[in-house]
Design an enzyme around this catalytic site. Structure first.
Site, mmCIF file in Angstrom:
data_model
loop_
_atom_site.group_PDB
_atom_site.id
_atom_site.type_symbol
_atom_site.label_atom_id
_atom_site.label_comp_id
_atom_site.label_asym_id
_atom_site.label_seq_id
_atom_site.Cartn_x
_atom_site.Cartn_y
_atom_site.Cartn_z
ATOM 1 N N SER A 23 38.161 46.539 34.778
ATOM 2 C CA SER A 23 36.940 45.761 35.067
ATOM 3 C C SER A 23 37.308 45.394 36.987
ATOM 4 O O SER A 23 37.843 45.532 37.934
ATOM 5 C CB SER A 23 37.192 44.625 34.759
ATOM 6 O OG SER A 23 35.650 43.778 35.599
ATOM 7 N N TYR A 63 38.975 35.408 34.232
ATOM 8 C CA TYR A 63 38.664 37.272 34.042
ATOM 9 C C TYR A 63 38.920 38.053 34.961
ATOM 10 O O TYR A 63 39.671 39.099 34.586
ATOM 11 C CB TYR A 63 37.611 37.216 33.033
ATOM 12 C CG TYR A 63 37.540 39.156 33.348
ATOM 13 C CD1 TYR A 63 37.437 39.108 31.393
ATOM 14 C CD2 TYR A 63 36.073 39.677 33.837
ATOM 15 C CE1 TYR A 63 37.647 40.480 31.860
ATOM 16 C CE2 TYR A 63 36.188 41.001 33.653
ATOM 17 C CZ TYR A 63 36.593 40.826 32.398
ATOM 18 O OH TYR A 63 36.263 42.712 31.773
ATOM 19 N N LYS A 95 42.770 41.136 34.981
ATOM 20 C CA LYS A 95 42.290 42.443 35.148
ATOM 21 C C LYS A 95 43.030 42.708 36.400
ATOM 22 O O LYS A 95 43.451 43.652 36.098
ATOM 23 C CB LYS A 95 40.942 42.331 35.304
ATOM 24 C CG LYS A 95 39.912 42.064 34.267
ATOM 25 C CD LYS A 95 40.630 43.356 32.880
ATOM 26 C CE LYS A 95 39.884 43.442 31.715
ATOM 27 N NZ LYS A 95 40.223 44.399 30.550
#
Length: 257
Positions: free
Chosen positions: A148, A161, A165
């Site tokens: 991402s 998150y 990533k």
């Protein structure tokens, strides 16, 4: 070999996790349209079967194998069932991920932290290790990890998150470095804001979406199909010399400042 033939994935077997919807489904369809035999996988067998039905109606080759990637026995089952069905594995697309929390990093429950790391980092590491012997046997293979833009720059409210990533990017680089001698490439794709159920909290908030779109050079969010070209390149012979790379498809988000 002509460039058209270099993109041909005929007889290649590809596993795509989290492929019953969103980016995973779009990638699976694109690879299948280029000739690949795709394994559709998500937690629900019913959801997998729906996609397989849709694909086979269009003349595409697909099977559905349910897998909760956070569970080791289910990861092993996914690989075993794929080998039972096709006898080989050529490409693994680690796409499935979770983000069950939005807020400051200090407010994240340790159990949620562990869950995010288990699904977003440990599972792709484990699945890649499980497919490794089959890729080694072919003396060729592809690992495509879906990361991402959040791995490249910190956003608000997505700290854990983002951290997971960012770990995927370094995992990808290590896979590329350690497994290159086996003819295996590993690359990461970093999508920007893509219209999927996963990102609905962002694009369903009109005020937030409007602010985001004003800041992106392309002036809009992306669609799942706009990640497919990169995946096809990295899965095919056209991407033979590409490994350890981190590629964005973000409408210019990373240069927006």
């Amino acid at each position: 070999m002509s460039i058209k033939n270099q993109f041909n994935l005929e007889n290649k077997v590809v596993i795509i996790t989290g492929s019953s919807k969103g980016i995973g489904k779009a990638i699976a369809k694109g690879l299948a349209e280029n000739g690949a035999q795709v394994v559709i996988s998500s937690r629900s067998q019913e959801a997998c079967d729906e996609v397989v039905k849709e694909f086979t109606k269009e003349g595409l080759k697909a099977v559905g194998i349910a897998c909760h990637i956070g569970k080791e026995e289910q990861r092993k089952n996914l690989i075993d069932k794929t080998i039972e069905a096709f006898g080989r594995i050529d490409v693994l697309v680690n796409n499935a991920a979770i983000n069950p929390v939005f807020g400051p990093i200090e407010d994240v429950d340790p159990a949620i932290f562990d869950k995010i790391m288990d699904v977003n980092v440990k599972a792709p590491w484990s699945l890649s290790n499980l497919v490794l012997p089959y890729l080694q046997a072919n003396k060729k293979g592809r690992i495509i990890n879906i990361a991402s833009v959040e791995a490249l720059t910190p956003g608000m409210g997505l700290g854990i998150y983002s951290t997971s990533k960012a770990a995927i990017l370094m995992l990808t680089k290590n896979q590329a470095k350690e497994w290159g001698s086996h003819g295996i490439t590993a690359n990461a794709i970093c999508p920007g804001l893509i219209k999927t159920k996963f990102s609905a909290a962002l694009w369903q908030n009109e005020k937030m979406l409007s602010k985001l779109e004003r800041s992106i050079p392309s002036g809009r969010m992306g669609m799942p199909e706009e990640i497919v070209g990169l995946a096809c390149l990295l899965a095919s012979d056209a991407g033979n010399y590409m490994t350890g790379g981190v590629y964005t498809a973000d409408g210019g988000y990373m240069i927006a400042g």
